[in-house]
Enzyme design. Structure first.
Site, PDB file in Angstrom:
ATOM      1  N   SER A 228      42.040  95.702  61.063  1.00  0.00           N
ATOM      2  CA  SER A 228      41.252  95.702  62.300  1.00  0.00           C
ATOM      3  C   SER A 228      41.795  96.709  63.301  1.00  0.00           C
ATOM      4  O   SER A 228      41.033  97.363  64.023  1.00  0.00           O
ATOM      5  CB  SER A 228      41.247  94.302  62.918  1.00  0.00           C
ATOM      6  OG  SER A 228      42.564  93.899  63.275  1.00  0.00           O
ATOM      7  N   ARG A 232      39.126  99.656  64.112  1.00  0.00           N
ATOM      8  CA  ARG A 232      38.568  99.621  65.464  1.00  0.00           C
ATOM      9  C   ARG A 232      38.652 101.003  66.105  1.00  0.00           C
ATOM     10  O   ARG A 232      37.678 101.491  66.681  1.00  0.00           O
ATOM     11  CB  ARG A 232      39.316  98.597  66.322  1.00  0.00           C
ATOM     12  CG  ARG A 232      38.777  98.493  67.753  1.00  0.00           C
ATOM     13  CD  ARG A 232      39.602  97.537  68.589  1.00  0.00           C
ATOM     14  NE  ARG A 232      39.457  96.157  68.152  1.00  0.00           N
ATOM     15  CZ  ARG A 232      40.366  95.497  67.466  1.00  0.00           C
ATOM     16  NH1 ARG A 232      41.501  96.095  67.130  1.00  0.00           N
ATOM     17  NH2 ARG A 232      40.170  94.253  67.117  1.00  0.00           N
ATOM     18  N   ASN A 236      35.115 103.413  66.668  1.00  0.00           N
ATOM     19  CA  ASN A 236      34.670 103.812  67.999  1.00  0.00           C
ATOM     20  C   ASN A 236      34.652 105.328  68.178  1.00  0.00           C
ATOM     21  O   ASN A 236      33.706 105.887  68.740  1.00  0.00           O
ATOM     22  CB  ASN A 236      35.568 103.171  69.059  1.00  0.00           C
ATOM     23  CG  ASN A 236      35.221 101.723  69.320  1.00  0.00           C
ATOM     24  OD1 ASN A 236      34.312 101.407  70.081  1.00  0.00           O
ATOM     25  ND2 ASN A 236      35.947 100.818  68.682  1.00  0.00           N
TER      26      ASN A 236
END
Length: 301
Positions: A228, A232, A236
């Site tokens: 994660s 992440r 993005n």
């Protein structure tokens, strides 16, 4: 942002694909070593392939971070500080306050590591604000001058849009989490975290039966941390890069679309500055939190 001439050479889909392909060096299908001519060829190179642009820019930005902070540290003064000293002091104080509030233990490495992560990731993310065709076009000119096919010269300039970098950094953090979890709690204490929680019993027989259930519940959470953490940041920045590419395509669609693209680009760039900062901050904060959890004992849960 994007040149009309470049848009005429490639279709929109080809333009997007070209900008999302790394300059990859590895073993070619014929057994020789060299640069991949397309994304499929790069994928066939396997594990030992190197994304030269990603590695180059990440190392350059890491060296830039070291150079700036070292230069300011050597010239630091108690008199009226320079602009660079103000920025560096603000970054250090900001990171230090976060570390003190989230890591109530003694470890001299956490502060420097958090500062390195925050500034390095911020620098890598900020590469997204450079005109999207500028550096790739320069790379293409250099490649063509060396005899390369202009359509086979790929050059990505945002390291954090490459999952190899983001997951690699997350993997390093994960190794540190495991190391400090074991050194601080011992092997037995570390194993207890995954065998005695969340279900526990004073009856040793029942607790033994709970062990495989606890492992199934706890281990995914452990391995989810680096995944994660890396995905992440990658997700993005990759999404932001795609939007910049789509805006760039509009520049080659006529004067009217170019005007609209200019307005959208300004708005998105201003918003993206916030994303660049927040993603660097989130990566740093989660790293500190995970390191703090690696020190936490059962009594502190």
């Amino acid at each position: 942002m994007s040149s009309a001439e470049h848009a005429e050479v490639l279709t929109s889909s080809e333009y997007i694909k070209h900008h999302l392909t790394n300059l990859t060096y590895g073993k070619l299908p014929d057994g020789t070593w060299g640069f991949a001519h397309n994304g499929d060829e790069a994928a066939q190179m396997g594990f030992w392939a190197v994304n030269v642009d990603t590695m180059g820019w990440s190392l350059f930005l890491g060296a830039l971070f070291f150079f700036i902070f070292r230069s300011v540290a050597k010239k630091v003064t108690s008199d009226v500080p320079t602009g660079a000293q103000n920025v560096v002091e603000f970054a250090i104080e900001f990171v230090d306050s976060n570390v003190k509030s989230m890591f109530p233990y003694k470890n001299k490495m956490i502060g420097p590591m958090a500062l390195t992560i925050f500034v390095w990731v911020f620098f890598m993310n900020a590469m997204d604000l450079i005109a999207i065709d500028l550096l790739p076009e320069i790379a293409k000119l250099v490649g063509v001058s060396l005899g390369a096919d202009p359509h086979a010269v790929f050059f990505k300039v945002v390291p954090s849009t490459d999952p190899n970098i983001t997951l690699g950094m997350a993997a390093c953090v994960f190794i540190l989490i495991l190391w400090y979890s074991i050194t601080q709690k011992g092997v037995v204490g570390f194993l207890k975290e995954f065998t005695l929680h969340p279900f526990s019993s004073s009856n040793p027989i029942i607790q033994t039966l709970f062990i495989p259930v606890n492992l199934v519940l706890e281990l995914p959470g452990l391995f989810a941390k680096p995944v994660s953490l890396g995905l992440r940041l990658f997700g993005n920045l990759y999404a932001g890069e795609i939007i910049f590419i789509l805006i760039a395509i509009l520049y080659g669609a006529g004067i009217l679309f170019a005007g609209v693209a200019g307005l959208i680009q300004i708005v998105w760039a201003l918003f993206h500055i916030l994303i660049i900062y927040l993603q660097a901050l989130i990566f740093m904060v989660l790293t500190i939190v995970y390191m703090s959890l690696s020190y936490q004992t059962d009594e502190q849960h």
